[in-house]
Design a protein around this motif. Sequence first.
Motif, PDB file in Angstrom:
ATOM      1  N   ARG A 108     -47.590 -15.458  85.840  1.00 17.49           N
ATOM      2  CA  ARG A 108     -46.821 -15.807  84.637  1.00 17.49           C
ATOM      3  C   ARG A 108     -45.336 -15.586  84.877  1.00 17.49           C
ATOM      4  O   ARG A 108     -44.928 -14.692  85.622  1.00 17.49           O
ATOM      5  N   ASP A 109     -44.521 -16.400  84.205  1.00 13.58           N
ATOM      6  CA  ASP A 109     -43.075 -16.224  84.304  1.00 13.58           C
ATOM      7  C   ASP A 109     -42.617 -14.956  83.586  1.00 13.58           C
ATOM      8  O   ASP A 109     -41.690 -14.279  84.026  1.00 13.58           O
ATOM      9  N   ARG A 110     -43.284 -14.634  82.472  1.00  8.39           N
ATOM     10  CA  ARG A 110     -42.845 -13.515  81.644  1.00  8.39           C
ATOM     11  C   ARG A 110     -43.825 -12.347  81.736  1.00  8.39           C
ATOM     12  O   ARG A 110     -45.044 -12.538  81.753  1.00  8.39           O
ATOM     13  N   ARG A 123     -45.779  -9.021  80.297  1.00  7.46           N
ATOM     14  CA  ARG A 123     -46.394  -8.697  79.005  1.00  7.46           C
ATOM     15  C   ARG A 123     -46.541  -7.188  78.879  1.00  7.46           C
ATOM     16  O   ARG A 123     -47.048  -6.525  79.793  1.00  7.46           O
TER      17      ARG A 123
END
Length: 286
Positions: A2-4, A6
Amino acid sequence: MRDRLRLAVPNKGRLVEPTIGLLHDAGLIFEEHERSLVARVQNFALDILFVRTNDVIEFVGDGVADLGITGQDLLSETGAELPVVRRLGYGRCKLAAAVPTDATAQRVEDLAGLRVATAHPETTRRFFAEKRIALDVIPISGAVEVAPRLGLAEAIVDLVSTGSTLAMNGLRQIGDVLPSEAVLIANPEAQQTRESDLAAIDTMLAAVIAARGKKYLMMNAPETHLPELEALLPGLESPSVIPLAHEGMIAIHSVIDADAVWALLPRLKAAGASGILVLPIEKLVP
């Protein structure tokens, strides 16, 4: 990948308010909504997941979240072997064993053969097994402190902060089972694949936590008094000393423990300091 990132945090309970405060103090800009599961951080590639307290550990363990904030007691209870990145310094309490005030037991060894009620059965079993104390653990989900009064058990193991709830229910502590506070945990795979990203979040939070226990101290003094004043200042390193416009006068800057401020001020004045300023520190990266 994922780019971001969590980060999973509790959406209810005693850890919510200080957790949100810590994240905002760290400079993360986001809006939390009561019924929203996800808050998107505007100034960092991070999404904050608001989940049930008991789900934080599962989200991190399963890789749904890269990081999580939860209680040490909950991590212990699940038995999840997730790395603790940092202790966060709030939500401090402890799991403690307690008995009715009129009971004969004075220490945890005296509970051998008795029934102990708790909402933390796995942690309690491990604790007493390690001490080789045989007893019967009674798992209950809430209102643990009333178990002796209802005849469910002769003792309890429950979370204690001030001890007032125990006293109100006619109980007294006889031993500590586990110290607890809020902790930052990580998914092991994310620690390997996104080490620098996780380190950035940890640094943000660590800087705020470190600053909360310190104050920035500024004062003026005659240069001849520097050795005496320097001896009084247990800062991170040597204090900064700056010459002033008036000959023979200096400004001294130092970082000190917040708890030491009020005891230190009269001693600094007696040693020749004047114009003393005590300032809060927003962030501190040692």
